[in-house]
Design an enzyme around this catalytic site. Structure first.
Site, PDB file in Angstrom:
ATOM      1  N   SER A  52      33.656  43.216  28.858  1.00  0.00           N
ATOM      2  CA  SER A  52      33.936  44.491  29.492  1.00  0.00           C
ATOM      3  C   SER A  52      34.699  44.184  30.773  1.00  0.00           C
ATOM      4  CB  SER A  52      32.643  45.240  29.788  1.00  0.00           C
ATOM      5  OG  SER A  52      32.938  46.593  30.073  1.00  0.00           O
ATOM      6  N   GLU A  53      35.831  44.870  30.993  1.00  0.00           N
ATOM      7  CA  GLU A  53      36.754  44.438  32.042  1.00  0.00           C
ATOM      8  C   GLU A  53      36.211  44.610  33.458  1.00  0.00           C
ATOM      9  OE1 GLU A  53      37.375  46.740  29.750  1.00  0.00           O
ATOM     10  OE2 GLU A  53      38.308  48.530  30.593  1.00  0.00           O
ATOM     11  N   ASN A  54      35.099  45.331  33.618  1.00  0.00           N
ATOM     12  CA  ASN A  54      34.524  45.418  34.955  1.00  0.00           C
ATOM     13  C   ASN A  54      33.781  44.137  35.344  1.00  0.00           C
ATOM     14  OD1 ASN A  54      32.634  46.309  32.923  1.00  0.00           O
ATOM     15  ND2 ASN A  54      31.254  46.855  34.586  1.00  0.00           N
ATOM     16  N   GLY A  55      33.687  43.178  34.393  1.00  0.00           N
ATOM     17  CA  GLY A  55      33.199  41.864  34.794  1.00  0.00           C
ATOM     18  C   GLY A  55      31.990  41.313  34.072  1.00  0.00           C
TER      19      GLY A  55
ATOM     20  N   SER B 239      38.427  38.618  35.363  1.00  0.00           N
ATOM     21  CA  SER B 239      38.294  39.407  34.146  1.00  0.00           C
ATOM     22  C   SER B 239      39.663  39.653  33.521  1.00  0.00           C
ATOM     23  CB  SER B 239      37.613  40.742  34.479  1.00  0.00           C
ATOM     24  OG  SER B 239      37.474  41.511  33.319  1.00  0.00           O
TER      25      SER B 239
END
Lengths: 233, 218
Positions: B46-49, B88
């Site tokens: 998930s690109e938020n980390g 990320s």
């Protein structure tokens, strides 16, 4: 040890003025510098430019500054879930620069790391690339994106010490480490300010050199935007 | 019969292979995680980390500090890791993520995608979508074939502001599975009970139909 500790949020935000450019960590409401945002509301600074992935919700996060019309311009990647934001944007009261999320993070990191600009494939062929220099490398097109320039960066960490060393928790890390040292003054608020020597140097996420002021935050609400659960079988 | 959202997610789940790192967008793509075979090893990014995302937490176990890119509370699986936004997107831009699944408002026959803005109506922002589509080599779009007015969303040219150009390789809709190559939609599979004519009617872009088109198995 160089001591970066300040007593409270008032001292931490000394020097913040109207018209400045501010970076604020957080993804949605996760990992936002709640204490700094409350203080910005109290200081009544106006016409600030905010660099932040999101714009909060109507009554929390950066939404609090939007309510008081303190923000002149937002630089973000995603601004849904905020009616007041949408109203101000569509009426032209608020200037908005939408930036791809990875580009936003890298523009912070470039400022932190001393790169004036970088090439990214994100946004090529879209309106994000309009007016920007583009260049081909190995047959693929890239867009030149400059580093951010900001006066203050406000970040939130889980633990920190007086030397300014920071450790983040879970996905509240997000943009916070990338903004440390990316502005003239970086202010870190922490849930737990621990005695110097307590943090294991092996596990420090951001070394204190990137932080100018650190303080023990208080009254964290840590609001959840989308509470999703599953039932126990 | 045309598929529902879960049907689309089920079909896309079959594209997920053992050893893949996968980024799932918001909406239908998020549902794909529910249908991936359990005899293969896959990690969701998930690109938020976070890498190694698990299911939603049990009630009472939500942690405000652990969310996905849709801001939903999540859990992590053994072997998971957290990281900052720059790292990320290094995973994404650096092509370390094997498969990206995302939603779209429009896709065109040359692989352009539009999913972030309707001028004058809706501006939520692109989030990580522009970075994802500009870098990923393996992009599957999950979408309904037509909009609420019955108009095709698979077009010759996108009418909405673009998110990325020449990037989509596969589209799975409620009616069909299509591959995009040589500036054309190539029909690979039909949803159960849906005819080639129905798909043709719902597709504004150039549709190539080669031989017998099998029904999807889901």
């Amino acid at each position: 040890m160089i001591n970066k500790e300040v007593k409270n949020v008032e001292e931490a935000l000394k020097g913040v003025k109207s018209g400045m450019t501010l970076m604020l960590g957080g993804f949605g409401l996760c990992g936002i510098p709640e204490n700094a945002i409350s203080q910005l509301v109290k200081l009544e600074v106006k016409d600030v430019t905010c660099i932040s992935n999101n714009a909060g919700v109507d009554d929390f996060g950066l939404g609090l500054l939007l309510q008081k019309k303190q923000i002149k311009k937002m630089i973000s990647s995603y601004v849904g879930e905020n009616d007041e934001f949408e109203r101000q944007m569509l009426s032209g009261e608020l200037e908005v620069e939408l930036t791809p999320q990875g580009t936003l993070a890298e523009k912070c990191r470039a400022a932190q790391a001393g790169f004036p600009a970088f090439y990214t494939p994100a946004g090529f062929g879209t309106e994000v690339a309009e007016g920007k220099e583009t260049r081909e490398f190995d047959g693929k097109m890239y867009v030149l994106e400059p580093a951010f320039k900001a006066d203050f960066a406000f970040v939130k960490a889980w633990k920190g010490d007086a030397a300014g060393n920071l450790i983040f928790k879970g996905t509240s890390r997000n943009f916070n480490p990338n903004m440390c040292g990316a502005a003239t003054i970086t202010v870190a608020e922490v849930e737990e300010l621990v005695p110097i020597g307590t943090l294991d140097p092996n596990n420090v996420h951001i070394p204190g050199i990137f932080v100018q002021r650190i303080f023990q935050g208080k009254d964290y609400e840590k609001r959840i935007e989308q509470r999703t659960v599953r039932q126990k079988q | 019969m045309a598929l529902d959202k879960n049907g689309i997610a089920k079909r896309i789940a079959k594209e997920v292979q053992d050893g893949f790192y996968v980024n799932l967008g918001i909406g239908i793509p998020t549902l794909v995680a529910n249908y991936v075979r359990d005899d293969i090893e896959v990690e969701f990014q998930s690109e938020n980390g976070v890498l190694g995302m698990g299911p939603f937490p049990f009630e009472g176990e939500e942690d405000a500090d652990i969310i996905n890119a849709g801001k939903q509370t999540i859990t992590t699986l053994p072997g998971a890791s957290f990281f900052d936004s720059s790292l990320s997107f290094a995973m994404i831009r650096g092509k370390h993520v094997d498969l990206t699944i995302l939603g779209a408002m429009e896709v065109s026959e040359n692989g352009d995608i539009a999913n972030w803005k309707i001028p004058g109506k809706m501006v939520k922002g692109m989030g990580g979508a522009m970075d994802l589509v500009a870098s990923a080599e393996n992009i599957i779009v999950a979408m309904m074939h037509t909009n609420k007015a019955g108009e095709s969303k698979l077009l010759k040219r996108c009418s909405l502001p673009l998110t990325g150009v020449n990037c989509v390789t596969k589209v799975v809709t409620n009616l069909a599975v299509l591959e995009i190559k040589n500036n054309q939609f190539h029909l690979l599979e039909r949803a159960p009970g849906v005819s080639v004519e129905e798909i043709q009617k719902a597709t504004e872009g150039t549709l190539v139909v080669n031989g017998e088109i099998p029904e999807m198995s889901i």
